[in-house]
Motif scaffolding. Structure first.
Motif, PDB file in Angstrom:
ATOM      1  N   ALA A  78       0.748  -1.214   0.081  1.00 54.75           N
ATOM      2  CA  ALA A  78       0.022   0.148  -0.061  1.00 54.75           C
ATOM      3  C   ALA A  78       0.869   1.261  -0.030  1.00 54.75           C
ATOM      4  N   VAL A  79       2.001   1.256   0.714  1.00 53.97           N
ATOM      5  CA  VAL A  79       2.603   2.388   1.074  1.00 53.97           C
ATOM      6  C   VAL A  79       3.680   2.681  -0.313  1.00 53.97           C
ATOM      7  N   GLU A  80       4.177   1.587  -0.804  1.00 50.68           N
ATOM      8  CA  GLU A  80       5.070   1.636  -2.127  1.00 50.68           C
ATOM      9  C   GLU A  80       4.020   2.263  -3.297  1.00 50.68           C
ATOM     10  N   ASN A  81       3.038   1.988  -3.202  1.00 48.38           N
ATOM     11  CA  ASN A  81       2.072   2.073  -4.517  1.00 48.38           C
ATOM     12  C   ASN A  81       1.273   3.410  -4.344  1.00 48.38           C
ATOM     13  N   GLY A  82       1.296   4.015  -2.922  1.00 49.82           N
ATOM     14  CA  GLY A  82       0.889   5.664  -2.703  1.00 49.82           C
ATOM     15  C   GLY A  82      -0.739   5.506  -2.553  1.00 49.82           C
ATOM     16  N   VAL A  83      -1.060   4.354  -1.856  1.00 51.97           N
ATOM     17  CA  VAL A  83      -2.574   4.476  -1.362  1.00 51.97           C
ATOM     18  C   VAL A  83      -3.082   5.514  -0.636  1.00 51.97           C
ATOM     19  N   GLY A  84      -4.013   6.251  -1.134  1.00 51.00           N
ATOM     20  CA  GLY A  84      -4.097   7.341  -0.738  1.00 51.00           C
ATOM     21  C   GLY A  84      -4.631   7.536   0.782  1.00 51.00           C
ATOM     22  N   ARG A  85      -5.503   6.476   1.287  1.00 48.74           N
ATOM     23  CA  ARG A  85      -6.020   6.370   2.725  1.00 48.74           C
ATOM     24  C   ARG A  85      -5.730   5.089   3.294  1.00 48.74           C
ATOM     25  N   ILE A  86      -4.929   4.791   4.214  1.00 48.91           N
ATOM     26  CA  ILE A  86      -4.852   3.357   4.742  1.00 48.91           C
ATOM     27  C   ILE A  86      -5.682   3.443   5.863  1.00 48.91           C
ATOM     28  N   ILE A  87      -6.803   2.789   6.231  1.00 50.95           N
ATOM     29  CA  ILE A  87      -7.575   3.016   7.442  1.00 50.95           C
ATOM     30  C   ILE A  87      -6.938   2.010   8.774  1.00 50.95           C
ATOM     31  N   VAL A  88      -6.260   2.738   9.576  1.00 50.18           N
ATOM     32  CA  VAL A  88      -5.593   1.940  10.585  1.00 50.18           C
ATOM     33  C   VAL A  88      -6.643   1.567  11.510  1.00 50.18           C
ATOM     34  N   ASP A  89      -6.525   0.162  11.940  1.00 47.01           N
ATOM     35  CA  ASP A  89      -7.489  -0.313  12.832  1.00 47.01           C
ATOM     36  C   ASP A  89      -7.079  -0.424  14.336  1.00 47.01           C
ATOM     37  N   ASN A  90      -5.604  -0.465  14.609  1.00 43.39           N
ATOM     38  CA  ASN A  90      -4.953  -0.875  15.953  1.00 43.39           C
ATOM     39  C   ASN A  90      -3.770  -0.174  16.022  1.00 43.39           C
ATOM     40  N   LEU A  91      -3.397  -0.191  17.388  1.00 44.16           N
ATOM     41  CA  LEU A  91      -1.949   0.422  17.568  1.00 44.16           C
ATOM     42  C   LEU A  91      -0.630  -0.160  16.965  1.00 44.16           C
ATOM     43  N   THR A  92      -0.931  -1.667  16.990  1.00 43.87           N
ATOM     44  CA  THR A  92       0.238  -2.339  16.701  1.00 43.87           C
ATOM     45  C   THR A  92       0.497  -1.875  15.012  1.00 43.87           C
ATOM     46  N   GLU A  93      -0.718  -2.027  14.345  1.00 46.51           N
ATOM     47  CA  GLU A  93      -0.662  -1.730  12.941  1.00 46.51           C
ATOM     48  C   GLU A  93      -0.172  -0.031  12.766  1.00 46.51           C
ATOM     49  N   LEU A  94      -0.302   0.766  13.556  1.00 49.29           N
ATOM     50  CA  LEU A  94      -0.364   2.205  13.449  1.00 49.29           C
ATOM     51  C   LEU A  94       1.261   2.378  13.580  1.00 49.29           C
ATOM     52  N   LYS A  95       1.889   1.633  14.610  1.00 47.76           N
ATOM     53  CA  LYS A  95       3.397   1.535  14.810  1.00 47.76           C
ATOM     54  C   LYS A  95       4.191   0.989  13.523  1.00 47.76           C
ATOM     55  N   LEU A  96       3.382  -0.191  13.017  1.00 51.65           N
ATOM     56  CA  LEU A  96       4.317  -0.849  12.130  1.00 51.65           C
ATOM     57  C   LEU A  96       4.115   0.194  10.594  1.00 51.65           C
ATOM     58  N   LEU A  97       3.062   0.659  10.405  1.00 50.09           N
ATOM     59  CA  LEU A  97       2.884   1.286   9.252  1.00 50.09           C
ATOM     60  C   LEU A  97       3.900   2.593   9.309  1.00 50.09           C
ATOM     61  N   ASP A  98       3.978   3.275  10.670  1.00 51.05           N
ATOM     62  CA  ASP A  98       4.765   4.511  10.482  1.00 51.05           C
ATOM     63  C   ASP A  98       6.553   3.866  10.228  1.00 51.05           C
ATOM     64  N   SER A  99       6.654   2.759  10.954  1.00 49.86           N
ATOM     65  CA  SER A  99       8.028   2.372  10.701  1.00 49.86           C
ATOM     66  C   SER A  99       8.260   1.768   9.126  1.00 49.86           C
ATOM     67  N   ILE A 100       7.367   1.401   8.511  1.00 53.24           N
ATOM     68  CA  ILE A 100       7.433   0.873   7.130  1.00 53.24           C
ATOM     69  C   ILE A 100       7.479   2.274   6.261  1.00 53.24           C
ATOM     70  N   ALA A 101       6.645   3.156   6.700  1.00 54.74           N
ATOM     71  CA  ALA A 101       6.878   4.583   5.646  1.00 54.74           C
ATOM     72  C   ALA A 101       8.119   5.053   5.770  1.00 54.74           C
ATOM     73  N   LYS A 102       8.636   5.022   7.228  1.00 57.91           N
ATOM     74  CA  LYS A 102      10.078   5.661   7.423  1.00 57.91           C
ATOM     75  C   LYS A 102      10.982   4.840   6.700  1.00 57.91           C
ATOM     76  N   GLU A 103      11.169   3.622   6.381  1.00 55.84           N
ATOM     77  CA  GLU A 103      11.733   2.816   5.903  1.00 55.84           C
ATOM     78  C   GLU A 103      11.731   3.149   4.309  1.00 55.84           C
ATOM     79  N   LEU A 104      10.558   3.208   3.916  1.00 53.10           N
ATOM     80  CA  LEU A 104      10.404   3.468   2.496  1.00 53.10           C
ATOM     81  C   LEU A 104      10.726   5.088   2.045  1.00 53.10           C
ATOM     82  N   GLY A 105      10.772   6.048   3.124  1.00 50.31           N
ATOM     83  CA  GLY A 105      10.967   7.322   2.630  1.00 50.31           C
ATOM     84  C   GLY A 105       9.765   8.015   2.423  1.00 50.31           C
TER      85      GLY A 105
END
Ligand SMILES: *Cc1c(COP(=O)(O)O)cnc(C)c1O
Length: 432
Positions: free
Chosen positions: A121-148
């Motif tokens: 999702a992040v690599e492809n630039g999905v406009g809105r990822i609907i985050v469901d829980n804190l685990t996902e929120l943290k994971l997503l933030d770190s993935i986005a950071k890795e991918l710049g």
């Protein structure tokens, strides 16, 4: 009169779908067969667009919840109609991207997205990822950071709409696997966490209170609850959101006894709540996203089957067995869903018989409908199950190694295959 205007009858007395003769379709493409009226799908999409334009002054977007019916052609239609789409898995996302669907207009849902799906999702630039829980929120933030990158997100909130008053609401209450609870303070904590993160952009919040809802009240109530939360967030953090996603869930007519307001009425009432409340609460009037799924494709679809044996068990019941079943429509087995069924060969005749329509799977629960009224039928007749456009093809399985049916779309009487019938070779393709 049939339950949906999507079907009619011709001079031969055959059922027609957007002008195409059901018997001819069954002969040409085989059964079981999913048939869609393309114009009906487009008409429903346009109704939603019109009401968003009218009641929200265009300050909103229709997002088709594609889990209701997902295939390349459906994504192309959404693209042509210029609406957004919801996806709930890497597979749906992949399918949408494969036809060039603009990623900015994709909304990605799910209560347990995998790392791989979030990367996709992040690599492809999905406009809105609907985050469901804190685990996902943290994971997503770190993935986005890795991918710049900075990922556009919304948080899924359980608005806690009173499920006792409205029993049909299934996903908005505290006991739900989806989203952050308001009552416990979990939602506020998540909002603050997301605001503080560098690699996510919190565009707003999302709620979806359930499906097949006929009443307008729960939608109004959910909107109120969400706007009050927007005010609380503004007071506590100073942050104001530009967007609010109010989900889908608008009911459709499966039986004549089902009645719902025109969808414009929902929009009108909910928009009135949004406009007056955001004013009263001193917050920005948000851009509104709505996510209809069933209400766009449900009545546009019909499933055709061929009758095999008719088993009359005196004083018990009559089973009419068809060449499909829970593999192409698991909804009766899952939720005892209602459907109207007609004999497509004699669609205008009285439905004088009470029968149980059964599938061909090795399960007694493999039924399409129990004690339903249809015309007298015999082996070789074609049965049409109406309003199967939503959550049928998309829920189909290969149980008993039965191939999934083909999907045909009809436009102005012309039919074309949009999903081919599965073959035995495809079913065994991954077997080693
Ligand atoms: C399933 C779903 C929808 C669509 O629901 P319908 O009842 O088909 O309109 C919309 N939003 C979310 C988050 C969903 O899970």
């Amino acid at each position: 009169m049939l339950v949906t205007k999507c079907v009619s009858t011709n001079l031969k007395g055959h059922l027609t779908i957007e002008g195409a003769d059901a018997i001819e379709l069954a002969e040409r493409f085989g059964t079981p067969l999913y048939v869609y009226s393309e114009s009906k799908i487009r008409q429903k999409i346009r109704e939603f667009i019109l009401s968003v334009n009218k009641y929200y002054n265009g300050n909103g977007m229709v997002v088709y919840a594609s889990k209701a019916f997902s295939c390349k052609e459906m994504y192309r239609i959404c693209m042509q109609e210029n609406i957004g789409i919801d996806v709930v898995s890497g597979g749906e996302l992949y399918t949408a991207l494969s036809v060039g669907f603009p990623a900015e207009k994709i909304v990605f849902h799910g209560n347990n997205k995998t790392r791989q799906e979030l990367v996709q999702a992040v690599e492809n630039g999905v406009g809105r990822i609907i985050v469901d829980n804190l685990t996902e929120l943290k994971l997503l933030d770190s993935i986005a950071k890795e991918l710049g990158k900075v990922a556009g997100i919304m948080l899924r909130i359980k608005p806690g709409v009173d499920a006792h008053t409205h029993d049909f609401i299934k996903t908005g209450q505290i006991d739900s696997k989806f989203g952050f609870a308001l009552e416990t303070g979990e939602a506020m904590k998540a909002v603050k966490t997301a605001i503080a993160m560098d690699n996510v952009n919190l565009r707003g919040l999302h709620c979806h209170i359930g499906s097949q809802i006929f009443d307008v009240d729960p939608f109004e109530l959910a909107a109120k609850v969400m706007l009050e939360f927007y005010r609380d967030i503004k007071l506590e953090t100073g942050k104001e959101f530009d967007e609010l996603n109010l989900g889908g869930g608008f009911g459709i007519k499966y039986l004549k006894s089902d009645s719902h307001q025109p969808y414009g009425e929902y929009m009108k009432n909910v928009a009135a709540v949004v406009n007056t409340f955001s004013h009263e609460l001193g917050i920005k009037t948000p851009f509104i996203l709505i996510e209809p799924g069933r209400s766009i494709v449900g009545v546009a679809g019909v499933t055709l089957y061929t009758v095999g044996n008719v088993k009359d068990i005196p004083d018990v019941r009559t089973y009419v067995s068809v060449d499909g079943g829970m593999t192409d429509n698991p909804r009766y087995a899952l939720y005892k869903s209602d459907y109207e069924i007609v004999c497509a060969d004699r669609a205008e005749e009285d439905r004088s018989e009470t029968v149980t329509v059964a599938g061909k799977c090795c399960e007694s629960g493999d039924l399409i409908q129990e004690n339903t009224k249809i015309q007298p039928v015999k082996a070789g007749d074609t049965l049409a199950v109406l309003s199967t456009g939503a959550y049928n093809y998309s829920m189909a399985s290969n149980y008993n190694r039965i191939p999934r049916p083909a999907v045909v779309m009809v436009k102005d009487g012309e039919a074309r295959v949009v999903v081919k019938r599965e073959t035995y070779e495809q079913i065994t393709a991954n077997d080693l």
